[in-house]
Scaffold this active site. Structure first.
Site: not given
Ligand code: PGA
Length: 253
Positions: A106, A176
């Protein structure tokens, strides 16, 4: 279709109980599970045991709902199962507790905890050995987007992160863009489509999620794109009503 909820460092165990006391009673959830939508929660690691218990109870009470459609995983797992690695999370232990997924790489792990593509790749390899499904996050910063070099960056990031990874085993990608995370500015459908096409050319078999300011008002346009298999949701997954609204928004087509 996948709805993944990344809770980040939010919710105490009491708050989690309150969330699920609403969420699990909802008809929207029942319908979504019956329709084989997949809902995956990523709580902070300390909530795992409590979450696993809540889900087991729910699945016992609702045996018709297939287990794999409501599941959970960790936001980060280490590339060793055990050893002198103070503070890390073991994917092996998570699996033993019933967790089936792990987020990897992430952007907050990469920027705040200096995680490299090399470490990401090692984490993916171990997860595959364990039979845990990784969700590999990737995406460019605002500077790279503005410089126009974001596509090269993304391909390089994926190439290095996927080194030694067996692409015939299940691994989910999550695009993302960093400039869209937690900012309220989601990527436009054109932006998502552009990256979706790029990814599907390189990795035609892999599922691709989009994450970054996904909310009830924009989710439908995102999941309607053929390259997109679901969404990774941060802020809008914290309130049960908002997350349910987000899930149900995808039905009105
Ligand atoms: P956000 O977070 O939905 O709050 O933008 C998404 C993520 O970081 O996974």
């Amino acid at each position: 279709m996948i709805f993944a909820a990344n809770w980040k460092l939010n919710k105490t165990s009491k708050e989690m109980e309150v969330f699920f006391s609403t969420f699990l009673k909802s008809n929207i959830l029942k319908k979504a599970l019956q329709d084989k939508k997949k809902i995956i929660f990523f709580p902070q690691a300390l909530l795992s045991a409590g979450l696993s218990q809540i889900f087991n109870q729910f699945l016992n009470d609702n045996p018709i709902l297939v287990k794999d459609h409501l599941s959970w995983g960790l936001q980060n797992t280490f590339y060793h199962n055990e050893g002198a690695f103070t503070g890390e999370n073991s994917a092996l232990t998570m699996k033993e507790m019933g967790g089936q997924f792990s987020l990897v790489g992430h952007s907050e792990r990469r920027s705040l905890f200096k995680e490299t593509n090399k470490e990401v790749s090692k984490k993916l390899v171990l997860l595959q050995q364990l039979g845990v499904v990784p969700i590999l996050c990737f995406g460019e910063s605002l500077e790279l987007r503005q410089s126009g070099e974001y596509k090269d960056f993304i391909l390089q990031q994926l190439k290095e992160s996927l080194l030694s990874v067996d692409l015939s085993k299940r691994i989910i990608l999550a695009y993302e863009p960093i400039w869209a995370i937690g900012t309220g500015k989601q990527a436009s459908t054109e932006d998502i489509q552009e990256i979706g096409t790029l990814i599907k050319e390189k990795f035609p078999k892999l599922e691709l999620l989009y994450g970054g300011s996904v909310k009830p008002s924009n989710v439908k346009a995102i999941v309607n794109q053929k390259e997109i298999s679901g969404v990774l949701v941060g802020g809008a997954s914290l309130d049960p009503q908002v997350f349910l609204e987000l899930i149900s928004s995808c039905y009105n087509s």
